[in-house]
Design a protein around this motif. Sequence first.
Motif, mmCIF file in Angstrom:
data_model
loop_
_atom_site.group_PDB
_atom_site.id
_atom_site.type_symbol
_atom_site.label_atom_id
_atom_site.label_comp_id
_atom_site.label_asym_id
_atom_site.label_seq_id
_atom_site.Cartn_x
_atom_site.Cartn_y
_atom_site.Cartn_z
ATOM 1 N N LEU A 181 7.269 70.515 4.121
ATOM 2 C CA LEU A 181 7.362 70.763 2.722
ATOM 3 C C LEU A 181 8.127 72.191 2.992
ATOM 4 C CD1 LEU A 181 5.755 68.490 2.133
ATOM 5 C CD2 LEU A 181 5.038 69.897 0.234
ATOM 6 N N ARG A 182 9.191 72.291 3.871
ATOM 7 C CA ARG A 182 9.874 73.743 4.180
ATOM 8 C C ARG A 182 10.896 73.647 2.880
ATOM 9 N NH1 ARG A 182 11.321 69.733 7.514
ATOM 10 N NH2 ARG A 182 13.565 69.213 7.810
ATOM 11 N N GLU A 183 11.554 74.636 2.743
ATOM 12 C CA GLU A 183 12.650 74.871 1.916
ATOM 13 C C GLU A 183 13.622 74.210 2.213
ATOM 14 O OE1 GLU A 183 15.154 78.578 0.105
ATOM 15 O OE2 GLU A 183 13.834 79.046 1.489
ATOM 16 N N GLY A 184 14.318 73.619 0.921
ATOM 17 C CA GLY A 184 15.335 72.581 0.927
ATOM 18 C C GLY A 184 15.033 71.357 1.294
ATOM 19 N N THR A 185 13.657 70.831 1.257
ATOM 20 C CA THR A 185 13.107 69.416 1.396
ATOM 21 C C THR A 185 12.466 69.015 0.029
ATOM 22 O OG1 THR A 185 11.190 70.094 2.455
ATOM 23 C CG2 THR A 185 12.861 69.654 3.803
ATOM 24 N N PRO A 186 12.623 67.883 -0.228
ATOM 25 C CA PRO A 186 11.895 67.166 -1.533
ATOM 26 C C PRO A 186 10.429 67.737 -1.201
ATOM 27 C CG PRO A 186 13.202 65.455 0.082
ATOM 28 C CD PRO A 186 13.242 66.557 0.768
ATOM 29 N N GLN A 187 9.952 67.890 -2.484
ATOM 30 C CA GLN A 187 8.458 68.447 -2.638
ATOM 31 C C GLN A 187 7.905 67.996 -3.932
ATOM 32 O OE1 GLN A 187 8.099 72.825 -1.810
ATOM 33 N NE2 GLN A 187 9.882 72.867 -0.676
ATOM 34 N N GLU A 188 8.435 66.872 -4.318
ATOM 35 C CA GLU A 188 7.890 66.411 -5.542
ATOM 36 C C GLU A 188 6.406 65.522 -5.266
ATOM 37 O OE1 GLU A 188 11.017 63.268 -4.639
ATOM 38 O OE2 GLU A 188 10.766 65.550 -4.479
ATOM 39 N N LEU A 189 6.188 65.050 -4.013
ATOM 40 C CA LEU A 189 5.233 64.214 -3.624
ATOM 41 C C LEU A 189 4.342 64.911 -2.621
ATOM 42 C CD1 LEU A 189 7.144 60.714 -3.336
ATOM 43 C CD2 LEU A 189 5.434 61.597 -5.070
ATOM 44 N N ALA A 190 3.270 64.870 -2.710
ATOM 45 C CA ALA A 190 2.175 65.558 -1.470
ATOM 46 C C ALA A 190 2.221 64.623 -0.482
ATOM 47 C CB ALA A 190 0.920 65.567 -1.918
ATOM 48 N N PRO A 191 2.262 65.218 0.746
ATOM 49 C CA PRO A 191 2.245 64.628 1.877
ATOM 50 C C PRO A 191 0.801 63.785 2.174
ATOM 51 C CG PRO A 191 2.789 66.867 2.243
ATOM 52 C CD PRO A 191 2.339 66.699 1.000
ATOM 53 N N VAL A 192 1.042 62.611 2.722
ATOM 54 C CA VAL A 192 0.014 61.635 2.893
ATOM 55 C C VAL A 192 -0.529 61.954 4.530
ATOM 56 C CG1 VAL A 192 -0.757 59.460 3.264
ATOM 57 C CG2 VAL A 192 0.557 59.719 1.271
ATOM 58 N N TYR A 193 -1.765 62.085 4.837
ATOM 59 C CA TYR A 193 -2.389 62.149 6.108
ATOM 60 C C TYR A 193 -2.793 60.778 6.672
ATOM 61 C CZ TYR A 193 -4.924 63.789 10.008
ATOM 62 O OH TYR A 193 -5.702 64.204 11.233
ATOM 63 N N LEU A 254 4.939 61.752 5.508
ATOM 64 C CA LEU A 254 3.711 61.021 6.379
ATOM 65 C C LEU A 254 3.493 61.930 7.479
ATOM 66 C CD1 LEU A 254 1.866 58.625 5.875
ATOM 67 C CD2 LEU A 254 3.477 57.540 7.543
ATOM 68 N N LEU A 255 2.209 62.730 7.424
ATOM 69 C CA LEU A 255 1.810 62.942 8.725
ATOM 70 C C LEU A 255 0.826 62.419 9.489
ATOM 71 C CD1 LEU A 255 1.389 65.683 10.404
ATOM 72 C CD2 LEU A 255 -0.183 66.712 8.949
ATOM 73 N N VAL A 256 1.065 62.093 10.693
ATOM 74 C CA VAL A 256 -0.109 61.162 11.531
ATOM 75 C C VAL A 256 -0.641 62.150 12.359
ATOM 76 C CG1 VAL A 256 0.269 59.034 12.916
ATOM 77 C CG2 VAL A 256 1.924 59.412 11.314
ATOM 78 N N ASN A 257 -1.839 61.598 12.659
ATOM 79 C CA ASN A 257 -2.559 62.422 13.662
ATOM 80 C C ASN A 257 -1.977 62.478 15.117
ATOM 81 O OD1 ASN A 257 -3.744 59.886 13.743
ATOM 82 N ND2 ASN A 257 -5.713 60.630 14.069
ATOM 83 N N TRP A 258 -1.843 61.282 15.417
ATOM 84 C CA TRP A 258 -1.392 61.226 16.980
ATOM 85 C C TRP A 258 0.063 60.662 17.131
ATOM 86 C CZ3 TRP A 258 -6.350 58.071 18.501
ATOM 87 C CH2 TRP A 258 -7.449 59.102 18.807
ATOM 88 N N SER A 259 0.962 61.165 17.984
ATOM 89 C CA SER A 259 2.209 60.664 18.340
ATOM 90 C C SER A 259 2.066 59.493 18.952
ATOM 91 C CB SER A 259 3.045 61.649 19.349
ATOM 92 O OG SER A 259 2.294 61.705 20.516
ATOM 93 N N SER A 260 0.791 59.149 19.594
ATOM 94 C CA SER A 260 0.702 57.769 20.161
ATOM 95 C C SER A 260 0.663 56.460 19.252
ATOM 96 C CB SER A 260 -0.343 57.563 21.046
ATOM 97 O OG SER A 260 -1.827 57.873 20.070
ATOM 98 N N ALA A 261 0.710 56.667 17.929
ATOM 99 C CA ALA A 261 0.698 55.879 16.911
ATOM 100 C C ALA A 261 2.135 55.462 16.167
ATOM 101 C CB ALA A 261 -0.218 56.288 15.813
ATOM 102 N N ALA A 284 4.175 64.346 13.403
ATOM 103 C CA ALA A 284 2.708 63.887 14.160
ATOM 104 C C ALA A 284 2.079 65.148 14.612
ATOM 105 C CB ALA A 284 3.224 63.248 15.624
ATOM 106 N N ALA A 285 0.838 65.345 14.304
ATOM 107 C CA ALA A 285 -0.004 66.446 14.582
ATOM 108 C C ALA A 285 -0.366 66.708 15.710
ATOM 109 C CB ALA A 285 -1.188 66.328 13.383
ATOM 110 N N ASP A 286 -0.145 65.763 16.779
ATOM 111 C CA ASP A 286 -0.555 66.054 18.272
ATOM 112 C C ASP A 286 0.387 64.855 18.822
ATOM 113 O OD1 ASP A 286 -1.792 66.092 20.848
ATOM 114 O OD2 ASP A 286 -3.690 65.715 19.646
ATOM 115 N N ASN A 287 1.258 66.065 19.613
ATOM 116 C CA ASN A 287 2.187 65.106 20.492
ATOM 117 C C ASN A 287 1.615 64.868 21.926
ATOM 118 O OD1 ASN A 287 4.757 64.124 21.219
ATOM 119 N ND2 ASN A 287 5.453 66.129 21.925
ATOM 120 N N THR A 288 0.736 63.888 21.608
ATOM 121 C CA THR A 288 0.006 63.551 22.982
ATOM 122 C C THR A 288 0.988 62.887 24.155
ATOM 123 O OG1 THR A 288 -2.006 63.023 21.567
ATOM 124 C CG2 THR A 288 -2.137 62.239 23.879
#
Length: 345
Positions: A181-193, A254-261, A284-288
């Motif tokens: 959600l950095r500046e300049g990106t669409p921010q109307e929707l909350a990220p899904v985990y 979409l934020l995914v916990n593991w990059s393996s997915a 991805a939150a973990d670049n396994t």
Amino acid sequence: MGKKRVTSFDVAKRAGVSRSVVSAVLNDTPGIGVGAETREAVLEAIRELNYHVDAGARSMKTGRSMTLAAFGDTRHPLFTRLLEGMQRECEISGYHILLCSPRHKGNAGGRAELLELYHQRKIDGIVTLDHTSYCDEEWAGKIDAAGIPYVSVEGYAEVPGVYSVLADYSGSVETALNYLLREGTPQELAPVYAEVYQGDSADNWAERNRRDAYTSWCRAHGMKPSMVRMEELQGEWTACLQNLADAGRPLPPLLVNWSSAIPDLYRAAHRLGLRIGEDLRVMAADNTIQGHRLSLPSLSCVEIPYVSMGEEAVRCLLKQMNGGNEAALADKIWLPAILRAGESA
């Protein structure tokens, strides 16, 4: 018959100095001043005679083997990266690494041998790569009773008194969400985990920290948290993406916990005609599995710094061995995740 081994006595004789001066040059002994000319004479004699320090004799004198044990699954890519960091720091300090692996299923197998290696003076300290909920009290007790310098990488996160090098999983999620959600990106929707799990992995300390960090971040930004869970390799991504789609509205980040997915997610998006980075922004939150190098479009992710964790583990061991002020030596060392910006977000 083998050639006679060159000794420090031979070096001293060639250089015209005493053996104590040779020892002072070799070991950089504090309190013994050696002039530049004398030092160069000793070094020249070492080169001419091709002298090498007798590791066994040095070990008997110093009580150190100059070897550290690294315990973990040698087939696991994370252990390989940890070893890279350990090797870097060991080269600086003149240490070698002895690899040890579990001999049977589970992380407990093989640890008894580590204790024996220490008592035999074949190793000076131990680093183990553990799963994030590892907290075996019996093992910690044996280490403490024997006075063995020890560091767990990823283990004992919530157990005081055991030296650990840990990743800041909460901070990694905050870094990822701030980038999404950095500046300049669409921010109307909350990220899904999206939490992808294997068996009981969702209940470990790292996953709990990620979930809590996600929830706290959303609330701090006035957004409603939204989480989905699925088992790895069960082909659930297509249904997940369809459920997230809302008629007339874009898909949320979409934020995914593991990059393996991520490979399965990319395939599902392709089947639905979704363009990664445009129709669907993913991180991805973990670049396994080093997903930022393997994915197309390239994956945006945060990476757990296993190389740096290996370096820190060795530094922590050396501080313990060198008798530093234990009160000043924190038993938990936290390292931040590394942002890898790609095309997917």
